[in-house]
Design a protein around this motif. Structure first.
Motif, PDB file in Angstrom:
ATOM      1  N   UNK A  92     -52.397  76.960 -93.628  1.00  0.00           N
ATOM      2  CA  UNK A  92     -53.390  76.996 -94.714  1.00  0.00           C
ATOM      3  C   UNK A  92     -54.621  77.842 -94.405  1.00  0.00           C
ATOM      4  N   UNK A  93     -54.928  78.084 -93.132  1.00  0.00           N
ATOM      5  CA  UNK A  93     -56.096  78.903 -92.796  1.00  0.00           C
ATOM      6  C   UNK A  93     -55.906  80.339 -93.279  1.00  0.00           C
ATOM      7  N   UNK A  94     -54.654  80.800 -93.320  1.00  0.00           N
ATOM      8  CA  UNK A  94     -54.378  82.160 -93.778  1.00  0.00           C
ATOM      9  C   UNK A  94     -54.628  82.280 -95.280  1.00  0.00           C
ATOM     10  N   UNK A  95     -54.573  81.133 -95.965  1.00  0.00           N
ATOM     11  CA  UNK A  95     -54.783  81.099 -97.409  1.00  0.00           C
ATOM     12  C   UNK A  95     -56.220  80.730 -97.772  1.00  0.00           C
ATOM     13  N   UNK A  96     -57.071  80.582 -96.767  1.00  0.00           N
ATOM     14  CA  UNK A  96     -58.439  80.135 -96.986  1.00  0.00           C
ATOM     15  C   UNK A  96     -59.382  81.316 -97.108  1.00  0.00           C
ATOM     16  N   UNK A  97     -60.648  81.035 -97.385  1.00  0.00           N
ATOM     17  CA  UNK A  97     -61.685  82.060 -97.460  1.00  0.00           C
ATOM     18  C   UNK A  97     -62.967  81.514 -96.849  1.00  0.00           C
ATOM     19  N   UNK A 154     -60.453  87.234 -87.695  1.00  0.00           N
ATOM     20  CA  UNK A 154     -60.357  86.424 -86.473  1.00  0.00           C
ATOM     21  C   UNK A 154     -61.432  85.339 -86.419  1.00  0.00           C
ATOM     22  N   UNK A 155     -62.438  85.416 -87.286  1.00  0.00           N
ATOM     23  CA  UNK A 155     -63.450  84.362 -87.323  1.00  0.00           C
ATOM     24  C   UNK A 155     -62.841  83.044 -87.786  1.00  0.00           C
ATOM     25  N   UNK A 156     -61.813  83.115 -88.606  1.00  0.00           N
ATOM     26  CA  UNK A 156     -61.194  81.917 -89.172  1.00  0.00           C
ATOM     27  C   UNK A 156     -59.792  81.680 -88.640  1.00  0.00           C
ATOM     28  N   UNK A 157     -59.049  82.749 -88.464  1.00  0.00           N
ATOM     29  CA  UNK A 157     -57.635  82.632 -88.082  1.00  0.00           C
ATOM     30  C   UNK A 157     -57.477  83.005 -86.622  1.00  0.00           C
ATOM     31  N   UNK A 158     -56.883  82.101 -85.840  1.00  0.00           N
ATOM     32  CA  UNK A 158     -56.610  82.384 -84.432  1.00  0.00           C
ATOM     33  C   UNK A 158     -55.328  83.189 -84.300  1.00  0.00           C
ATOM     34  N   UNK A 159     -55.179  83.842 -83.159  1.00  0.00           N
ATOM     35  CA  UNK A 159     -53.986  84.643 -82.931  1.00  0.00           C
ATOM     36  C   UNK A 159     -52.704  83.831 -83.031  1.00  0.00           C
ATOM     37  N   UNK A 160     -52.754  82.592 -82.573  1.00  0.00           N
ATOM     38  CA  UNK A 160     -51.568  81.736 -82.625  1.00  0.00           C
ATOM     39  C   UNK A 160     -51.125  81.518 -84.071  1.00  0.00           C
ATOM     40  N   UNK A 161     -52.085  81.250 -84.950  1.00  0.00           N
ATOM     41  CA  UNK A 161     -51.743  81.039 -86.362  1.00  0.00           C
ATOM     42  C   UNK A 161     -51.229  82.320 -87.000  1.00  0.00           C
ATOM     43  N   UNK A 204     -60.840  87.122 -99.245  1.00  0.00           N
ATOM     44  CA  UNK A 204     -59.627  86.673 -98.578  1.00  0.00           C
ATOM     45  C   UNK A 204     -59.764  86.904 -97.072  1.00  0.00           C
ATOM     46  N   UNK A 205     -58.896  86.263 -96.315  1.00  0.00           N
ATOM     47  CA  UNK A 205     -58.981  86.382 -94.863  1.00  0.00           C
ATOM     48  C   UNK A 205     -57.733  87.001 -94.243  1.00  0.00           C
ATOM     49  N   UNK A 206     -56.756  87.400 -95.068  1.00  0.00           N
ATOM     50  CA  UNK A 206     -55.555  88.006 -94.497  1.00  0.00           C
ATOM     51  C   UNK A 206     -54.830  88.840 -95.542  1.00  0.00           C
ATOM     52  N   UNK A 207     -54.058  89.808 -95.062  1.00  0.00           N
ATOM     53  CA  UNK A 207     -53.239  90.654 -95.930  1.00  0.00           C
ATOM     54  C   UNK A 207     -51.960  91.021 -95.182  1.00  0.00           C
TER      55      UNK A 207
END
Length: 401
Positions: free
Chosen positions: A246-251, A372-379, A338-341
């Motif tokens: 869900x972090x990838x879908x967050x803002x 990277x402020x919200x999403x870690x490399x593992x996620x 958004x936080x990812x693409x």
């Protein structure tokens, strides 16, 4: 009595617009709902149509001028008829203008200026606009083609001398950046300046999806009246992966993280005005056929400049397919807030090691750019691996495994 022509009410996210093209000149008649003027914003081009039959009076805001929401841009006389054209014109009227046929009345001021500057007969140019209208792009293309022709053919007769900026075969052309292009530029710079952006890569074997598509594409098209492409599989796989991460879908909003319970996926589409990102809403409730149908409709609207504000508002995640242009690998830039693409790329056959043997497989590189402020490399890696697994085993995608 003159009636006001006003700019439309812009959404809160749009501060102002720019008059792009007046399709009517003062004194010209028009019918109700006929297109009068285009207003360009940093998102879309808004078409202003006639509220009633009438004749255009004065133009308050000319092409290139900035307009605010509901601002008066001109006037028209409702129910009036156009004035008959005078057969005889004074010999000294507009001595510097290029004399042409009646189609000259449909030319915008920008087009007429270019035609006069380069001394071009508009009858030599094939217009690509609505009803054969000559657009600025048509004129510039003609100028470039004419310049290229000079390098391959010696002039047979004396050619009128061009301005200093265009002498010889070298010239420069300056034009203002469109509002959409300027907005894209600002957002890209903003994203790189304000995000801790990172990109991770993986690759996916496209053979299972290609085999599935080959087997069912005819039946799919007959049943749903839309072609079965690859984008629907990637969008569907992205939704399943967004549920698991869900972090990838967050803002991010200031110091707050906003988690969304829905998946609204933006699909990057190329248009004549630049890259636009219409949004597929509540994709979790869509079938593959509905995803394909919506993407096709957005592509058609983008090509004709008919995308609306609502089409591009919001979005929690974006999928961009640079592979349609031949891109083998890239690092897409996140579309804030958004936080990812996810970046798709060209499918290319490569030798792969499978069970100790070398096998030629159709492979695609995938790229996930993220904040990277919200999403870690593992996620991020887990998200990309999930998409890879769902695409390489599409039965998992269809069964929700």
């Amino acid at each position: 009595m003159a009636t006001e022509i006003k700019a439309p009410t812009f959404p809160e996210s749009v501060a102002d617009g720019t008059i792009a093209t007046w399709h009517k000149k003062p004194g010209e008649a028009f019918a109700r709902d006929e297109l009068i003027v285009d207003i360009e914003t940093d998102k879309v081009v808004i078409e202003v149509v006639a509220p009633d039959d009438g004749v255009l009076g004065d133009i308050v805001k000319d092409e290139g001028e900035t307009v605010l929401s509901d601002e008066v841009i001109g006037h028209f006389n409702a129910g009036a008829s156009a004035q008959p054209k005078k057969e005889d014109k004074p010999a000294d009227s507009q001595p510097t203008e290029v004399q042409s046929s009646d189609s000259d009345s449909a030319l915008s001021p920008t087009v007429r200026k270019l035609l006069n500057e380069y001394e071009i007969d508009p009858n030599l140019i094939t217009g690509t606009g609505k009803n054969g209208r000559i657009l600025k792009e048509d004129v510039t293309a003609y100028i470039e083609n004419r310049s290229a022709a000079k390098t391959n053919k010696a002039p047979a007769a004396a050619i009128p001398q061009e301005s200093a900026a265009t002498q010889g075969d070298r010239f420069e052309r300056r034009e203002p950046m469109s509002r959409l292009r300027a907005k894209i530029a600002n957002r890209l710079v903003e994203a790189q300046q304000n995000m801790a952006m990172l990109t991770t890569f993986n690759e996916v074997n496209m053979k299972p999806i290609m085999d599935l598509r080959k087997k069912y594409k005819d039946d799919f098209e007959k049943r749903h009246n839309v072609r079965l492409g690859f984008m629907s599989f990637f969008v569907r796989a992205s939704v399943e992966a967004l549920k698991r991460f869900p972090a990838v879908n967050a803002s991010i909003d200031g110091n707050d993280i906003i988690y969304h319970s829905y998946q609204d996926v933006g699909v990057a589409v190329s248009s004549p005005r630049g890259l636009v990102v219409p949004v597929l809403r509540n994709v979790d409730n869509m079938s593959l056929a509905e995803i394909e149908s919506n993407i096709r409709q957005y592509g058609e609207k983008a090509g004709s400049g008919k995308l609306s504000m609502d089409d591009m508002m919001g979005g929690t995640f974006t999928v961009s397919n640079g592979g349609v242009f031949g891109s083998l690998m890239s690092t897409p830039i996140v579309n804030p807030p958004q936080t990812a693409i996810l970046g798709m790329h060209k499918i290319q056959e490569r030798p792969m090691a499978v069970n100790g043997e070398v096998v030629i497989l159709p492979m695609m590189y995938l790229a996930l750019s993220y904040d990277h402020r919200l999403i870690d490399g593992k996620e991020a890696v887990g998200f990309l691996v999930t998409i890879k697994e769902l695409l390489e085993e599409p039965e998992r995608l269809l069964l929700g495994l």
